[in-house]
Motif scaffolding. Sequence first.
Motif, short mmCIF file in Angstrom:
data_model
loop_
_atom_site.label_atom_id
_atom_site.label_comp_id
_atom_site.label_asym_id
_atom_site.label_seq_id
_atom_site.Cartn_x
_atom_site.Cartn_y
_atom_site.Cartn_z
N GLU A 194 -1.88 -7.13 -5.67
CA GLU A 194 -2.49 -6.18 -4.75
C GLU A 194 -2.11 -4.75 -5.14
O GLU A 194 -2.91 -3.84 -5.03
N SER B 261 -11.33 -10.99 -3.98
CA SER B 261 -9.91 -10.96 -4.34
C SER B 261 -9.40 -12.38 -4.54
O SER B 261 -8.71 -12.69 -5.52
N PRO C 216 -12.75 -6.47 -7.19
CA PRO C 216 -12.05 -5.70 -6.16
C PRO C 216 -11.37 -4.47 -6.75
O PRO C 216 -10.93 -4.49 -7.90
N GLY D 138 -7.48 -7.29 -2.67
CA GLY D 138 -7.28 -7.06 -1.24
C GLY D 138 -6.99 -8.36 -0.53
O GLY D 138 -7.87 -8.97 0.04
N GLU E 14 -14.94 -8.19 -0.12
CA GLU E 14 -13.93 -7.82 -1.12
C GLU E 14 -12.73 -8.77 -1.03
O GLU E 14 -12.13 -9.11 -2.04
N VAL E 15 -12.41 -9.19 0.19
CA VAL E 15 -11.33 -10.17 0.33
C VAL E 15 -11.72 -11.46 -0.38
O VAL E 15 -10.93 -12.06 -1.12
N ASP F 9 -4.47 -6.63 2.70
CA ASP F 9 -4.72 -5.24 3.07
C ASP F 9 -5.55 -5.14 4.35
O ASP F 9 -6.71 -5.54 4.36
N LEU G 34 -9.14 -3.84 4.45
CA LEU G 34 -10.26 -4.67 4.02
C LEU G 34 -10.48 -5.84 4.96
O LEU G 34 -11.31 -6.70 4.70
N ARG H 89 -16.34 -5.08 3.38
CA ARG H 89 -14.89 -5.15 3.30
C ARG H 89 -14.43 -6.59 3.13
O ARG H 89 -13.61 -6.91 2.28
N THR I 206 0.80 -1.21 0.00
CA THR I 206 0.00 0.00 0.00
C THR I 206 0.84 1.28 0.00
O THR I 206 0.52 2.22 -0.71
N LYS J 165 -5.27 -4.01 -7.51
CA LYS J 165 -6.02 -3.58 -6.33
C LYS J 165 -6.82 -4.70 -5.69
O LYS J 165 -7.91 -4.50 -5.16
#
Lengths: 100, 542, 225
Positions: free
Chosen positions: B229, C157, C138, B235, C153-154, B238, B241, C150, B154, B233
Amino acid sequence: MSDHIVPIRTYFVIFMTLLIFTLITVGVALVDLGRFNVVVALAIAGIKATLVVLFFMHVRWSSPLTKIFIAASLFWLAILLGFTAADYISRAWTPLGLSW
Amino acid sequence: MSTVPVEPVVEAPRNYLNASYGVKSWLLTTDHKRIALLYLVTITILFFLGGAFAVMIRLELATPQGDLMTPDTYNKMFTLHGIIMVFFFLVPSIPATLGNFLVPMMIGARDMAFPRINLLSWYVLTIGAVISISAAVMGGVDTGWTFYTPYSTTYSNTYVTLMAVGIFIAGFSSILTGLNFIVTIHTMRAPGLTWFRMPLFIWSHYATAIIIMLGTPVIAITLLLVGAERTLKLGIFDPALGGDPILFQHLFWFYSHPAVYIMVLPAMGVVSELITCFSRKRIFGYSFVALSSVAIAILSFLVWGHHLFVSGQSVYAGMIFSLLSFMVAVPSAIKVFNWTATLYRGSISYDTPMLYAFGFIGLFTIGGLTGLFVATMAIDLHVHDTYFIIAHFHYIMVGGTVMAYMGGLHYWWPKMTGRMYPEGWAKFSALVLFVGFNLTFFPQFILGYLGMPRRYYAYPEEFQVLNVMSSAGATILGVGYLIPLVYLFWSMRYGERASSNPWGATSLEWQTPSPPPTENFTVTPVVTEEAYTYSHEAPEHV
Amino acid sequence: MSDTATVPALQEHVHGPLKHQFDDIAQQHEADTLGMWLFLATEVMFFGGMFTGYSIYRSQYHEAFAAASNHLDLLMGTINTGVLIGSSLTMAMAVHAAALGRRRALIICLIATMVLGCGFLGIKAYEYHHKFVENLVPGPNFHFEGNSARETEVFYSFYFAMTGLHAIHMIIGVGILAVLTFYAWWRGFHPQNKHIEITGLYWHFVDIVWIFLFPLLYLVGHHEK
Ligand SMILES: [Cu+2]
């Protein structure tokens, strides 16, 4: 390695078995078994994978060395998964202290 | 050149070096011996590049203030030093050069099982290195060689992705080399060469290949996810998230702890060869030394959590990892004891390779024992991320691996080039290296114990004396590396011609001329006895 | 990536019967097969890294993963599983035909495998497209209705990373099959060599990866709907 010729019929039987297991796993997923949904799904996936390895990939007739290689890769995968999970599982446990 | 050395014109016998000429004959070769030399050139360049970054670090640390470079530049210097040295020098060092050259020869084979894949692996390493160096030139990377998230994913705005791509590609080079080793050792041993007749060099390379095959893919996927990542983007790690940076550390160290053994196992193999040859004795406890390599290969995968003691890993997992880290010391100790027992009452000769072997044993022991310090959770809390750690792993990686690499290079130099190196200069530079090394890194143990953290470009005044000692030692160390560079080059042309077996050693590579013919052996050798049948007599120096 | 290794491995095998470093064909075949299995062992660890990450997060964010999983197209996933198993069948039949030296049957089976493989990729592309439209990719545009957006989203991913890498393996597999088909068609097929068998191992492995991806990604939440 195998010079073994598997009859085509065996391949079809395996193919049908794999399809049936696929339908079973989808069916079971729609029923609520609580925690056991994952267990059943992974068990069925394990059976399917084993069938592919043994028959489609001819491991049933392969040398012991091939089998050792497969076992080793699964063992190492278990190390990676198991030890990483051991951290996450025990992270929430109470630290030593009061009871000691 | 005014004087031409008078040398009788002898028709040089056909060998792998004069079999064909021209750049193409090298760049398209599938001969494992030529590929080994290609690797040797590449790795030497990368070693001196990594060394240049080390020079910058030691220069900056000669004074307490940050006066030579900005903190950002300093961050890039230690990052690039670590990345180049670990991924591009230490990991391929012994396996790709000495291993490539010797594995087929020691088992009496004509070549590797997959010669073209072998060549490909060199190209893959070179491409990876070029990409990584471009990342360095374009602006560098400042994450440290460990790429810890979320900084690497990041926050860092340096060339992390490009560098990750370079390392990812280089990883394939080691995978292909490891694959070749395992298949070659399994399928291509000469008649009569059973597993327990193999030289220990082969055992250690087999164990190394196991680690390479099962560890490298994990760092590959981890760096790929870091790259994804940053660019796509995703996650995965991160925290914003709900991702977990510690997961990255687990995956990273799953490879990177065993990677230490990718570096040191081949070194142990080299040392086993050197110790037996120069003490004219059968190795003490052959099967223990052989199987301890395999034990290391397995145990090394069970200890990675000792890098996470202060990262938020569960205390219980930490305890288990700590205990297992102590256990991995056992097979290493078995080796050290067996080498020592081999020396006992041997007729020892102090040729240069043996000096390096002695250096290895001493320095590796110090590195290994301090490893036990830092595997103890309570002590690690104190010394974590200090110079104590730096000193510890440099004793393993430089004091261990590089010493053995230099020893092996000298030992097999006559076989590789057909020429002897100048013994006097070689002994001198071995001594310079030993002194320089200890002067550089021993003060760092003390610095770390006193609390100087790693990765800082400035430090309190009271640490200056020890830091100056370290920087001075680094200068001596640098000289120690430059001398062999010069005389080894020199010896390729002017060195004394080597006989086929200058050390009177027993393994198969010495049963064929120096340098060997392209096919290694004119007649496939048949092995009838165990390795190391030395008979206690001094070698005939031919 | 891991795939770069198979392409040269293929070239390695496509040429000449006995190479100079081997003593006989049996030794060469043993080496080739062993090499492929070793490569597959590295692939197990390669995907294993992602499976580990997935397992950790799934155990931590159970509900979010179930909710996110319910947004995947179960029907398409099931069909795709069938397609891929079918391609494994035709691949196994191709190996069979090669072992018996039946060139016509071999070419037909190879083409069938490629068609099914491309079918799988087509359905996958269709699913990906839907996820784009639904803003479930994502990144800055990710949008998920409901709690714990959140963590979903993982999940996505991992969904894209895992299926994406699997798809890349498929694409490489199809590429290798195309080369083999070309050789079988154009140069005449040499029944002694085992390139088909070795490629088959790779193809079946990719199938196995999907066999695990399917329940982990598509089936984790349906009973809770
Ligand atoms: Cu470690």
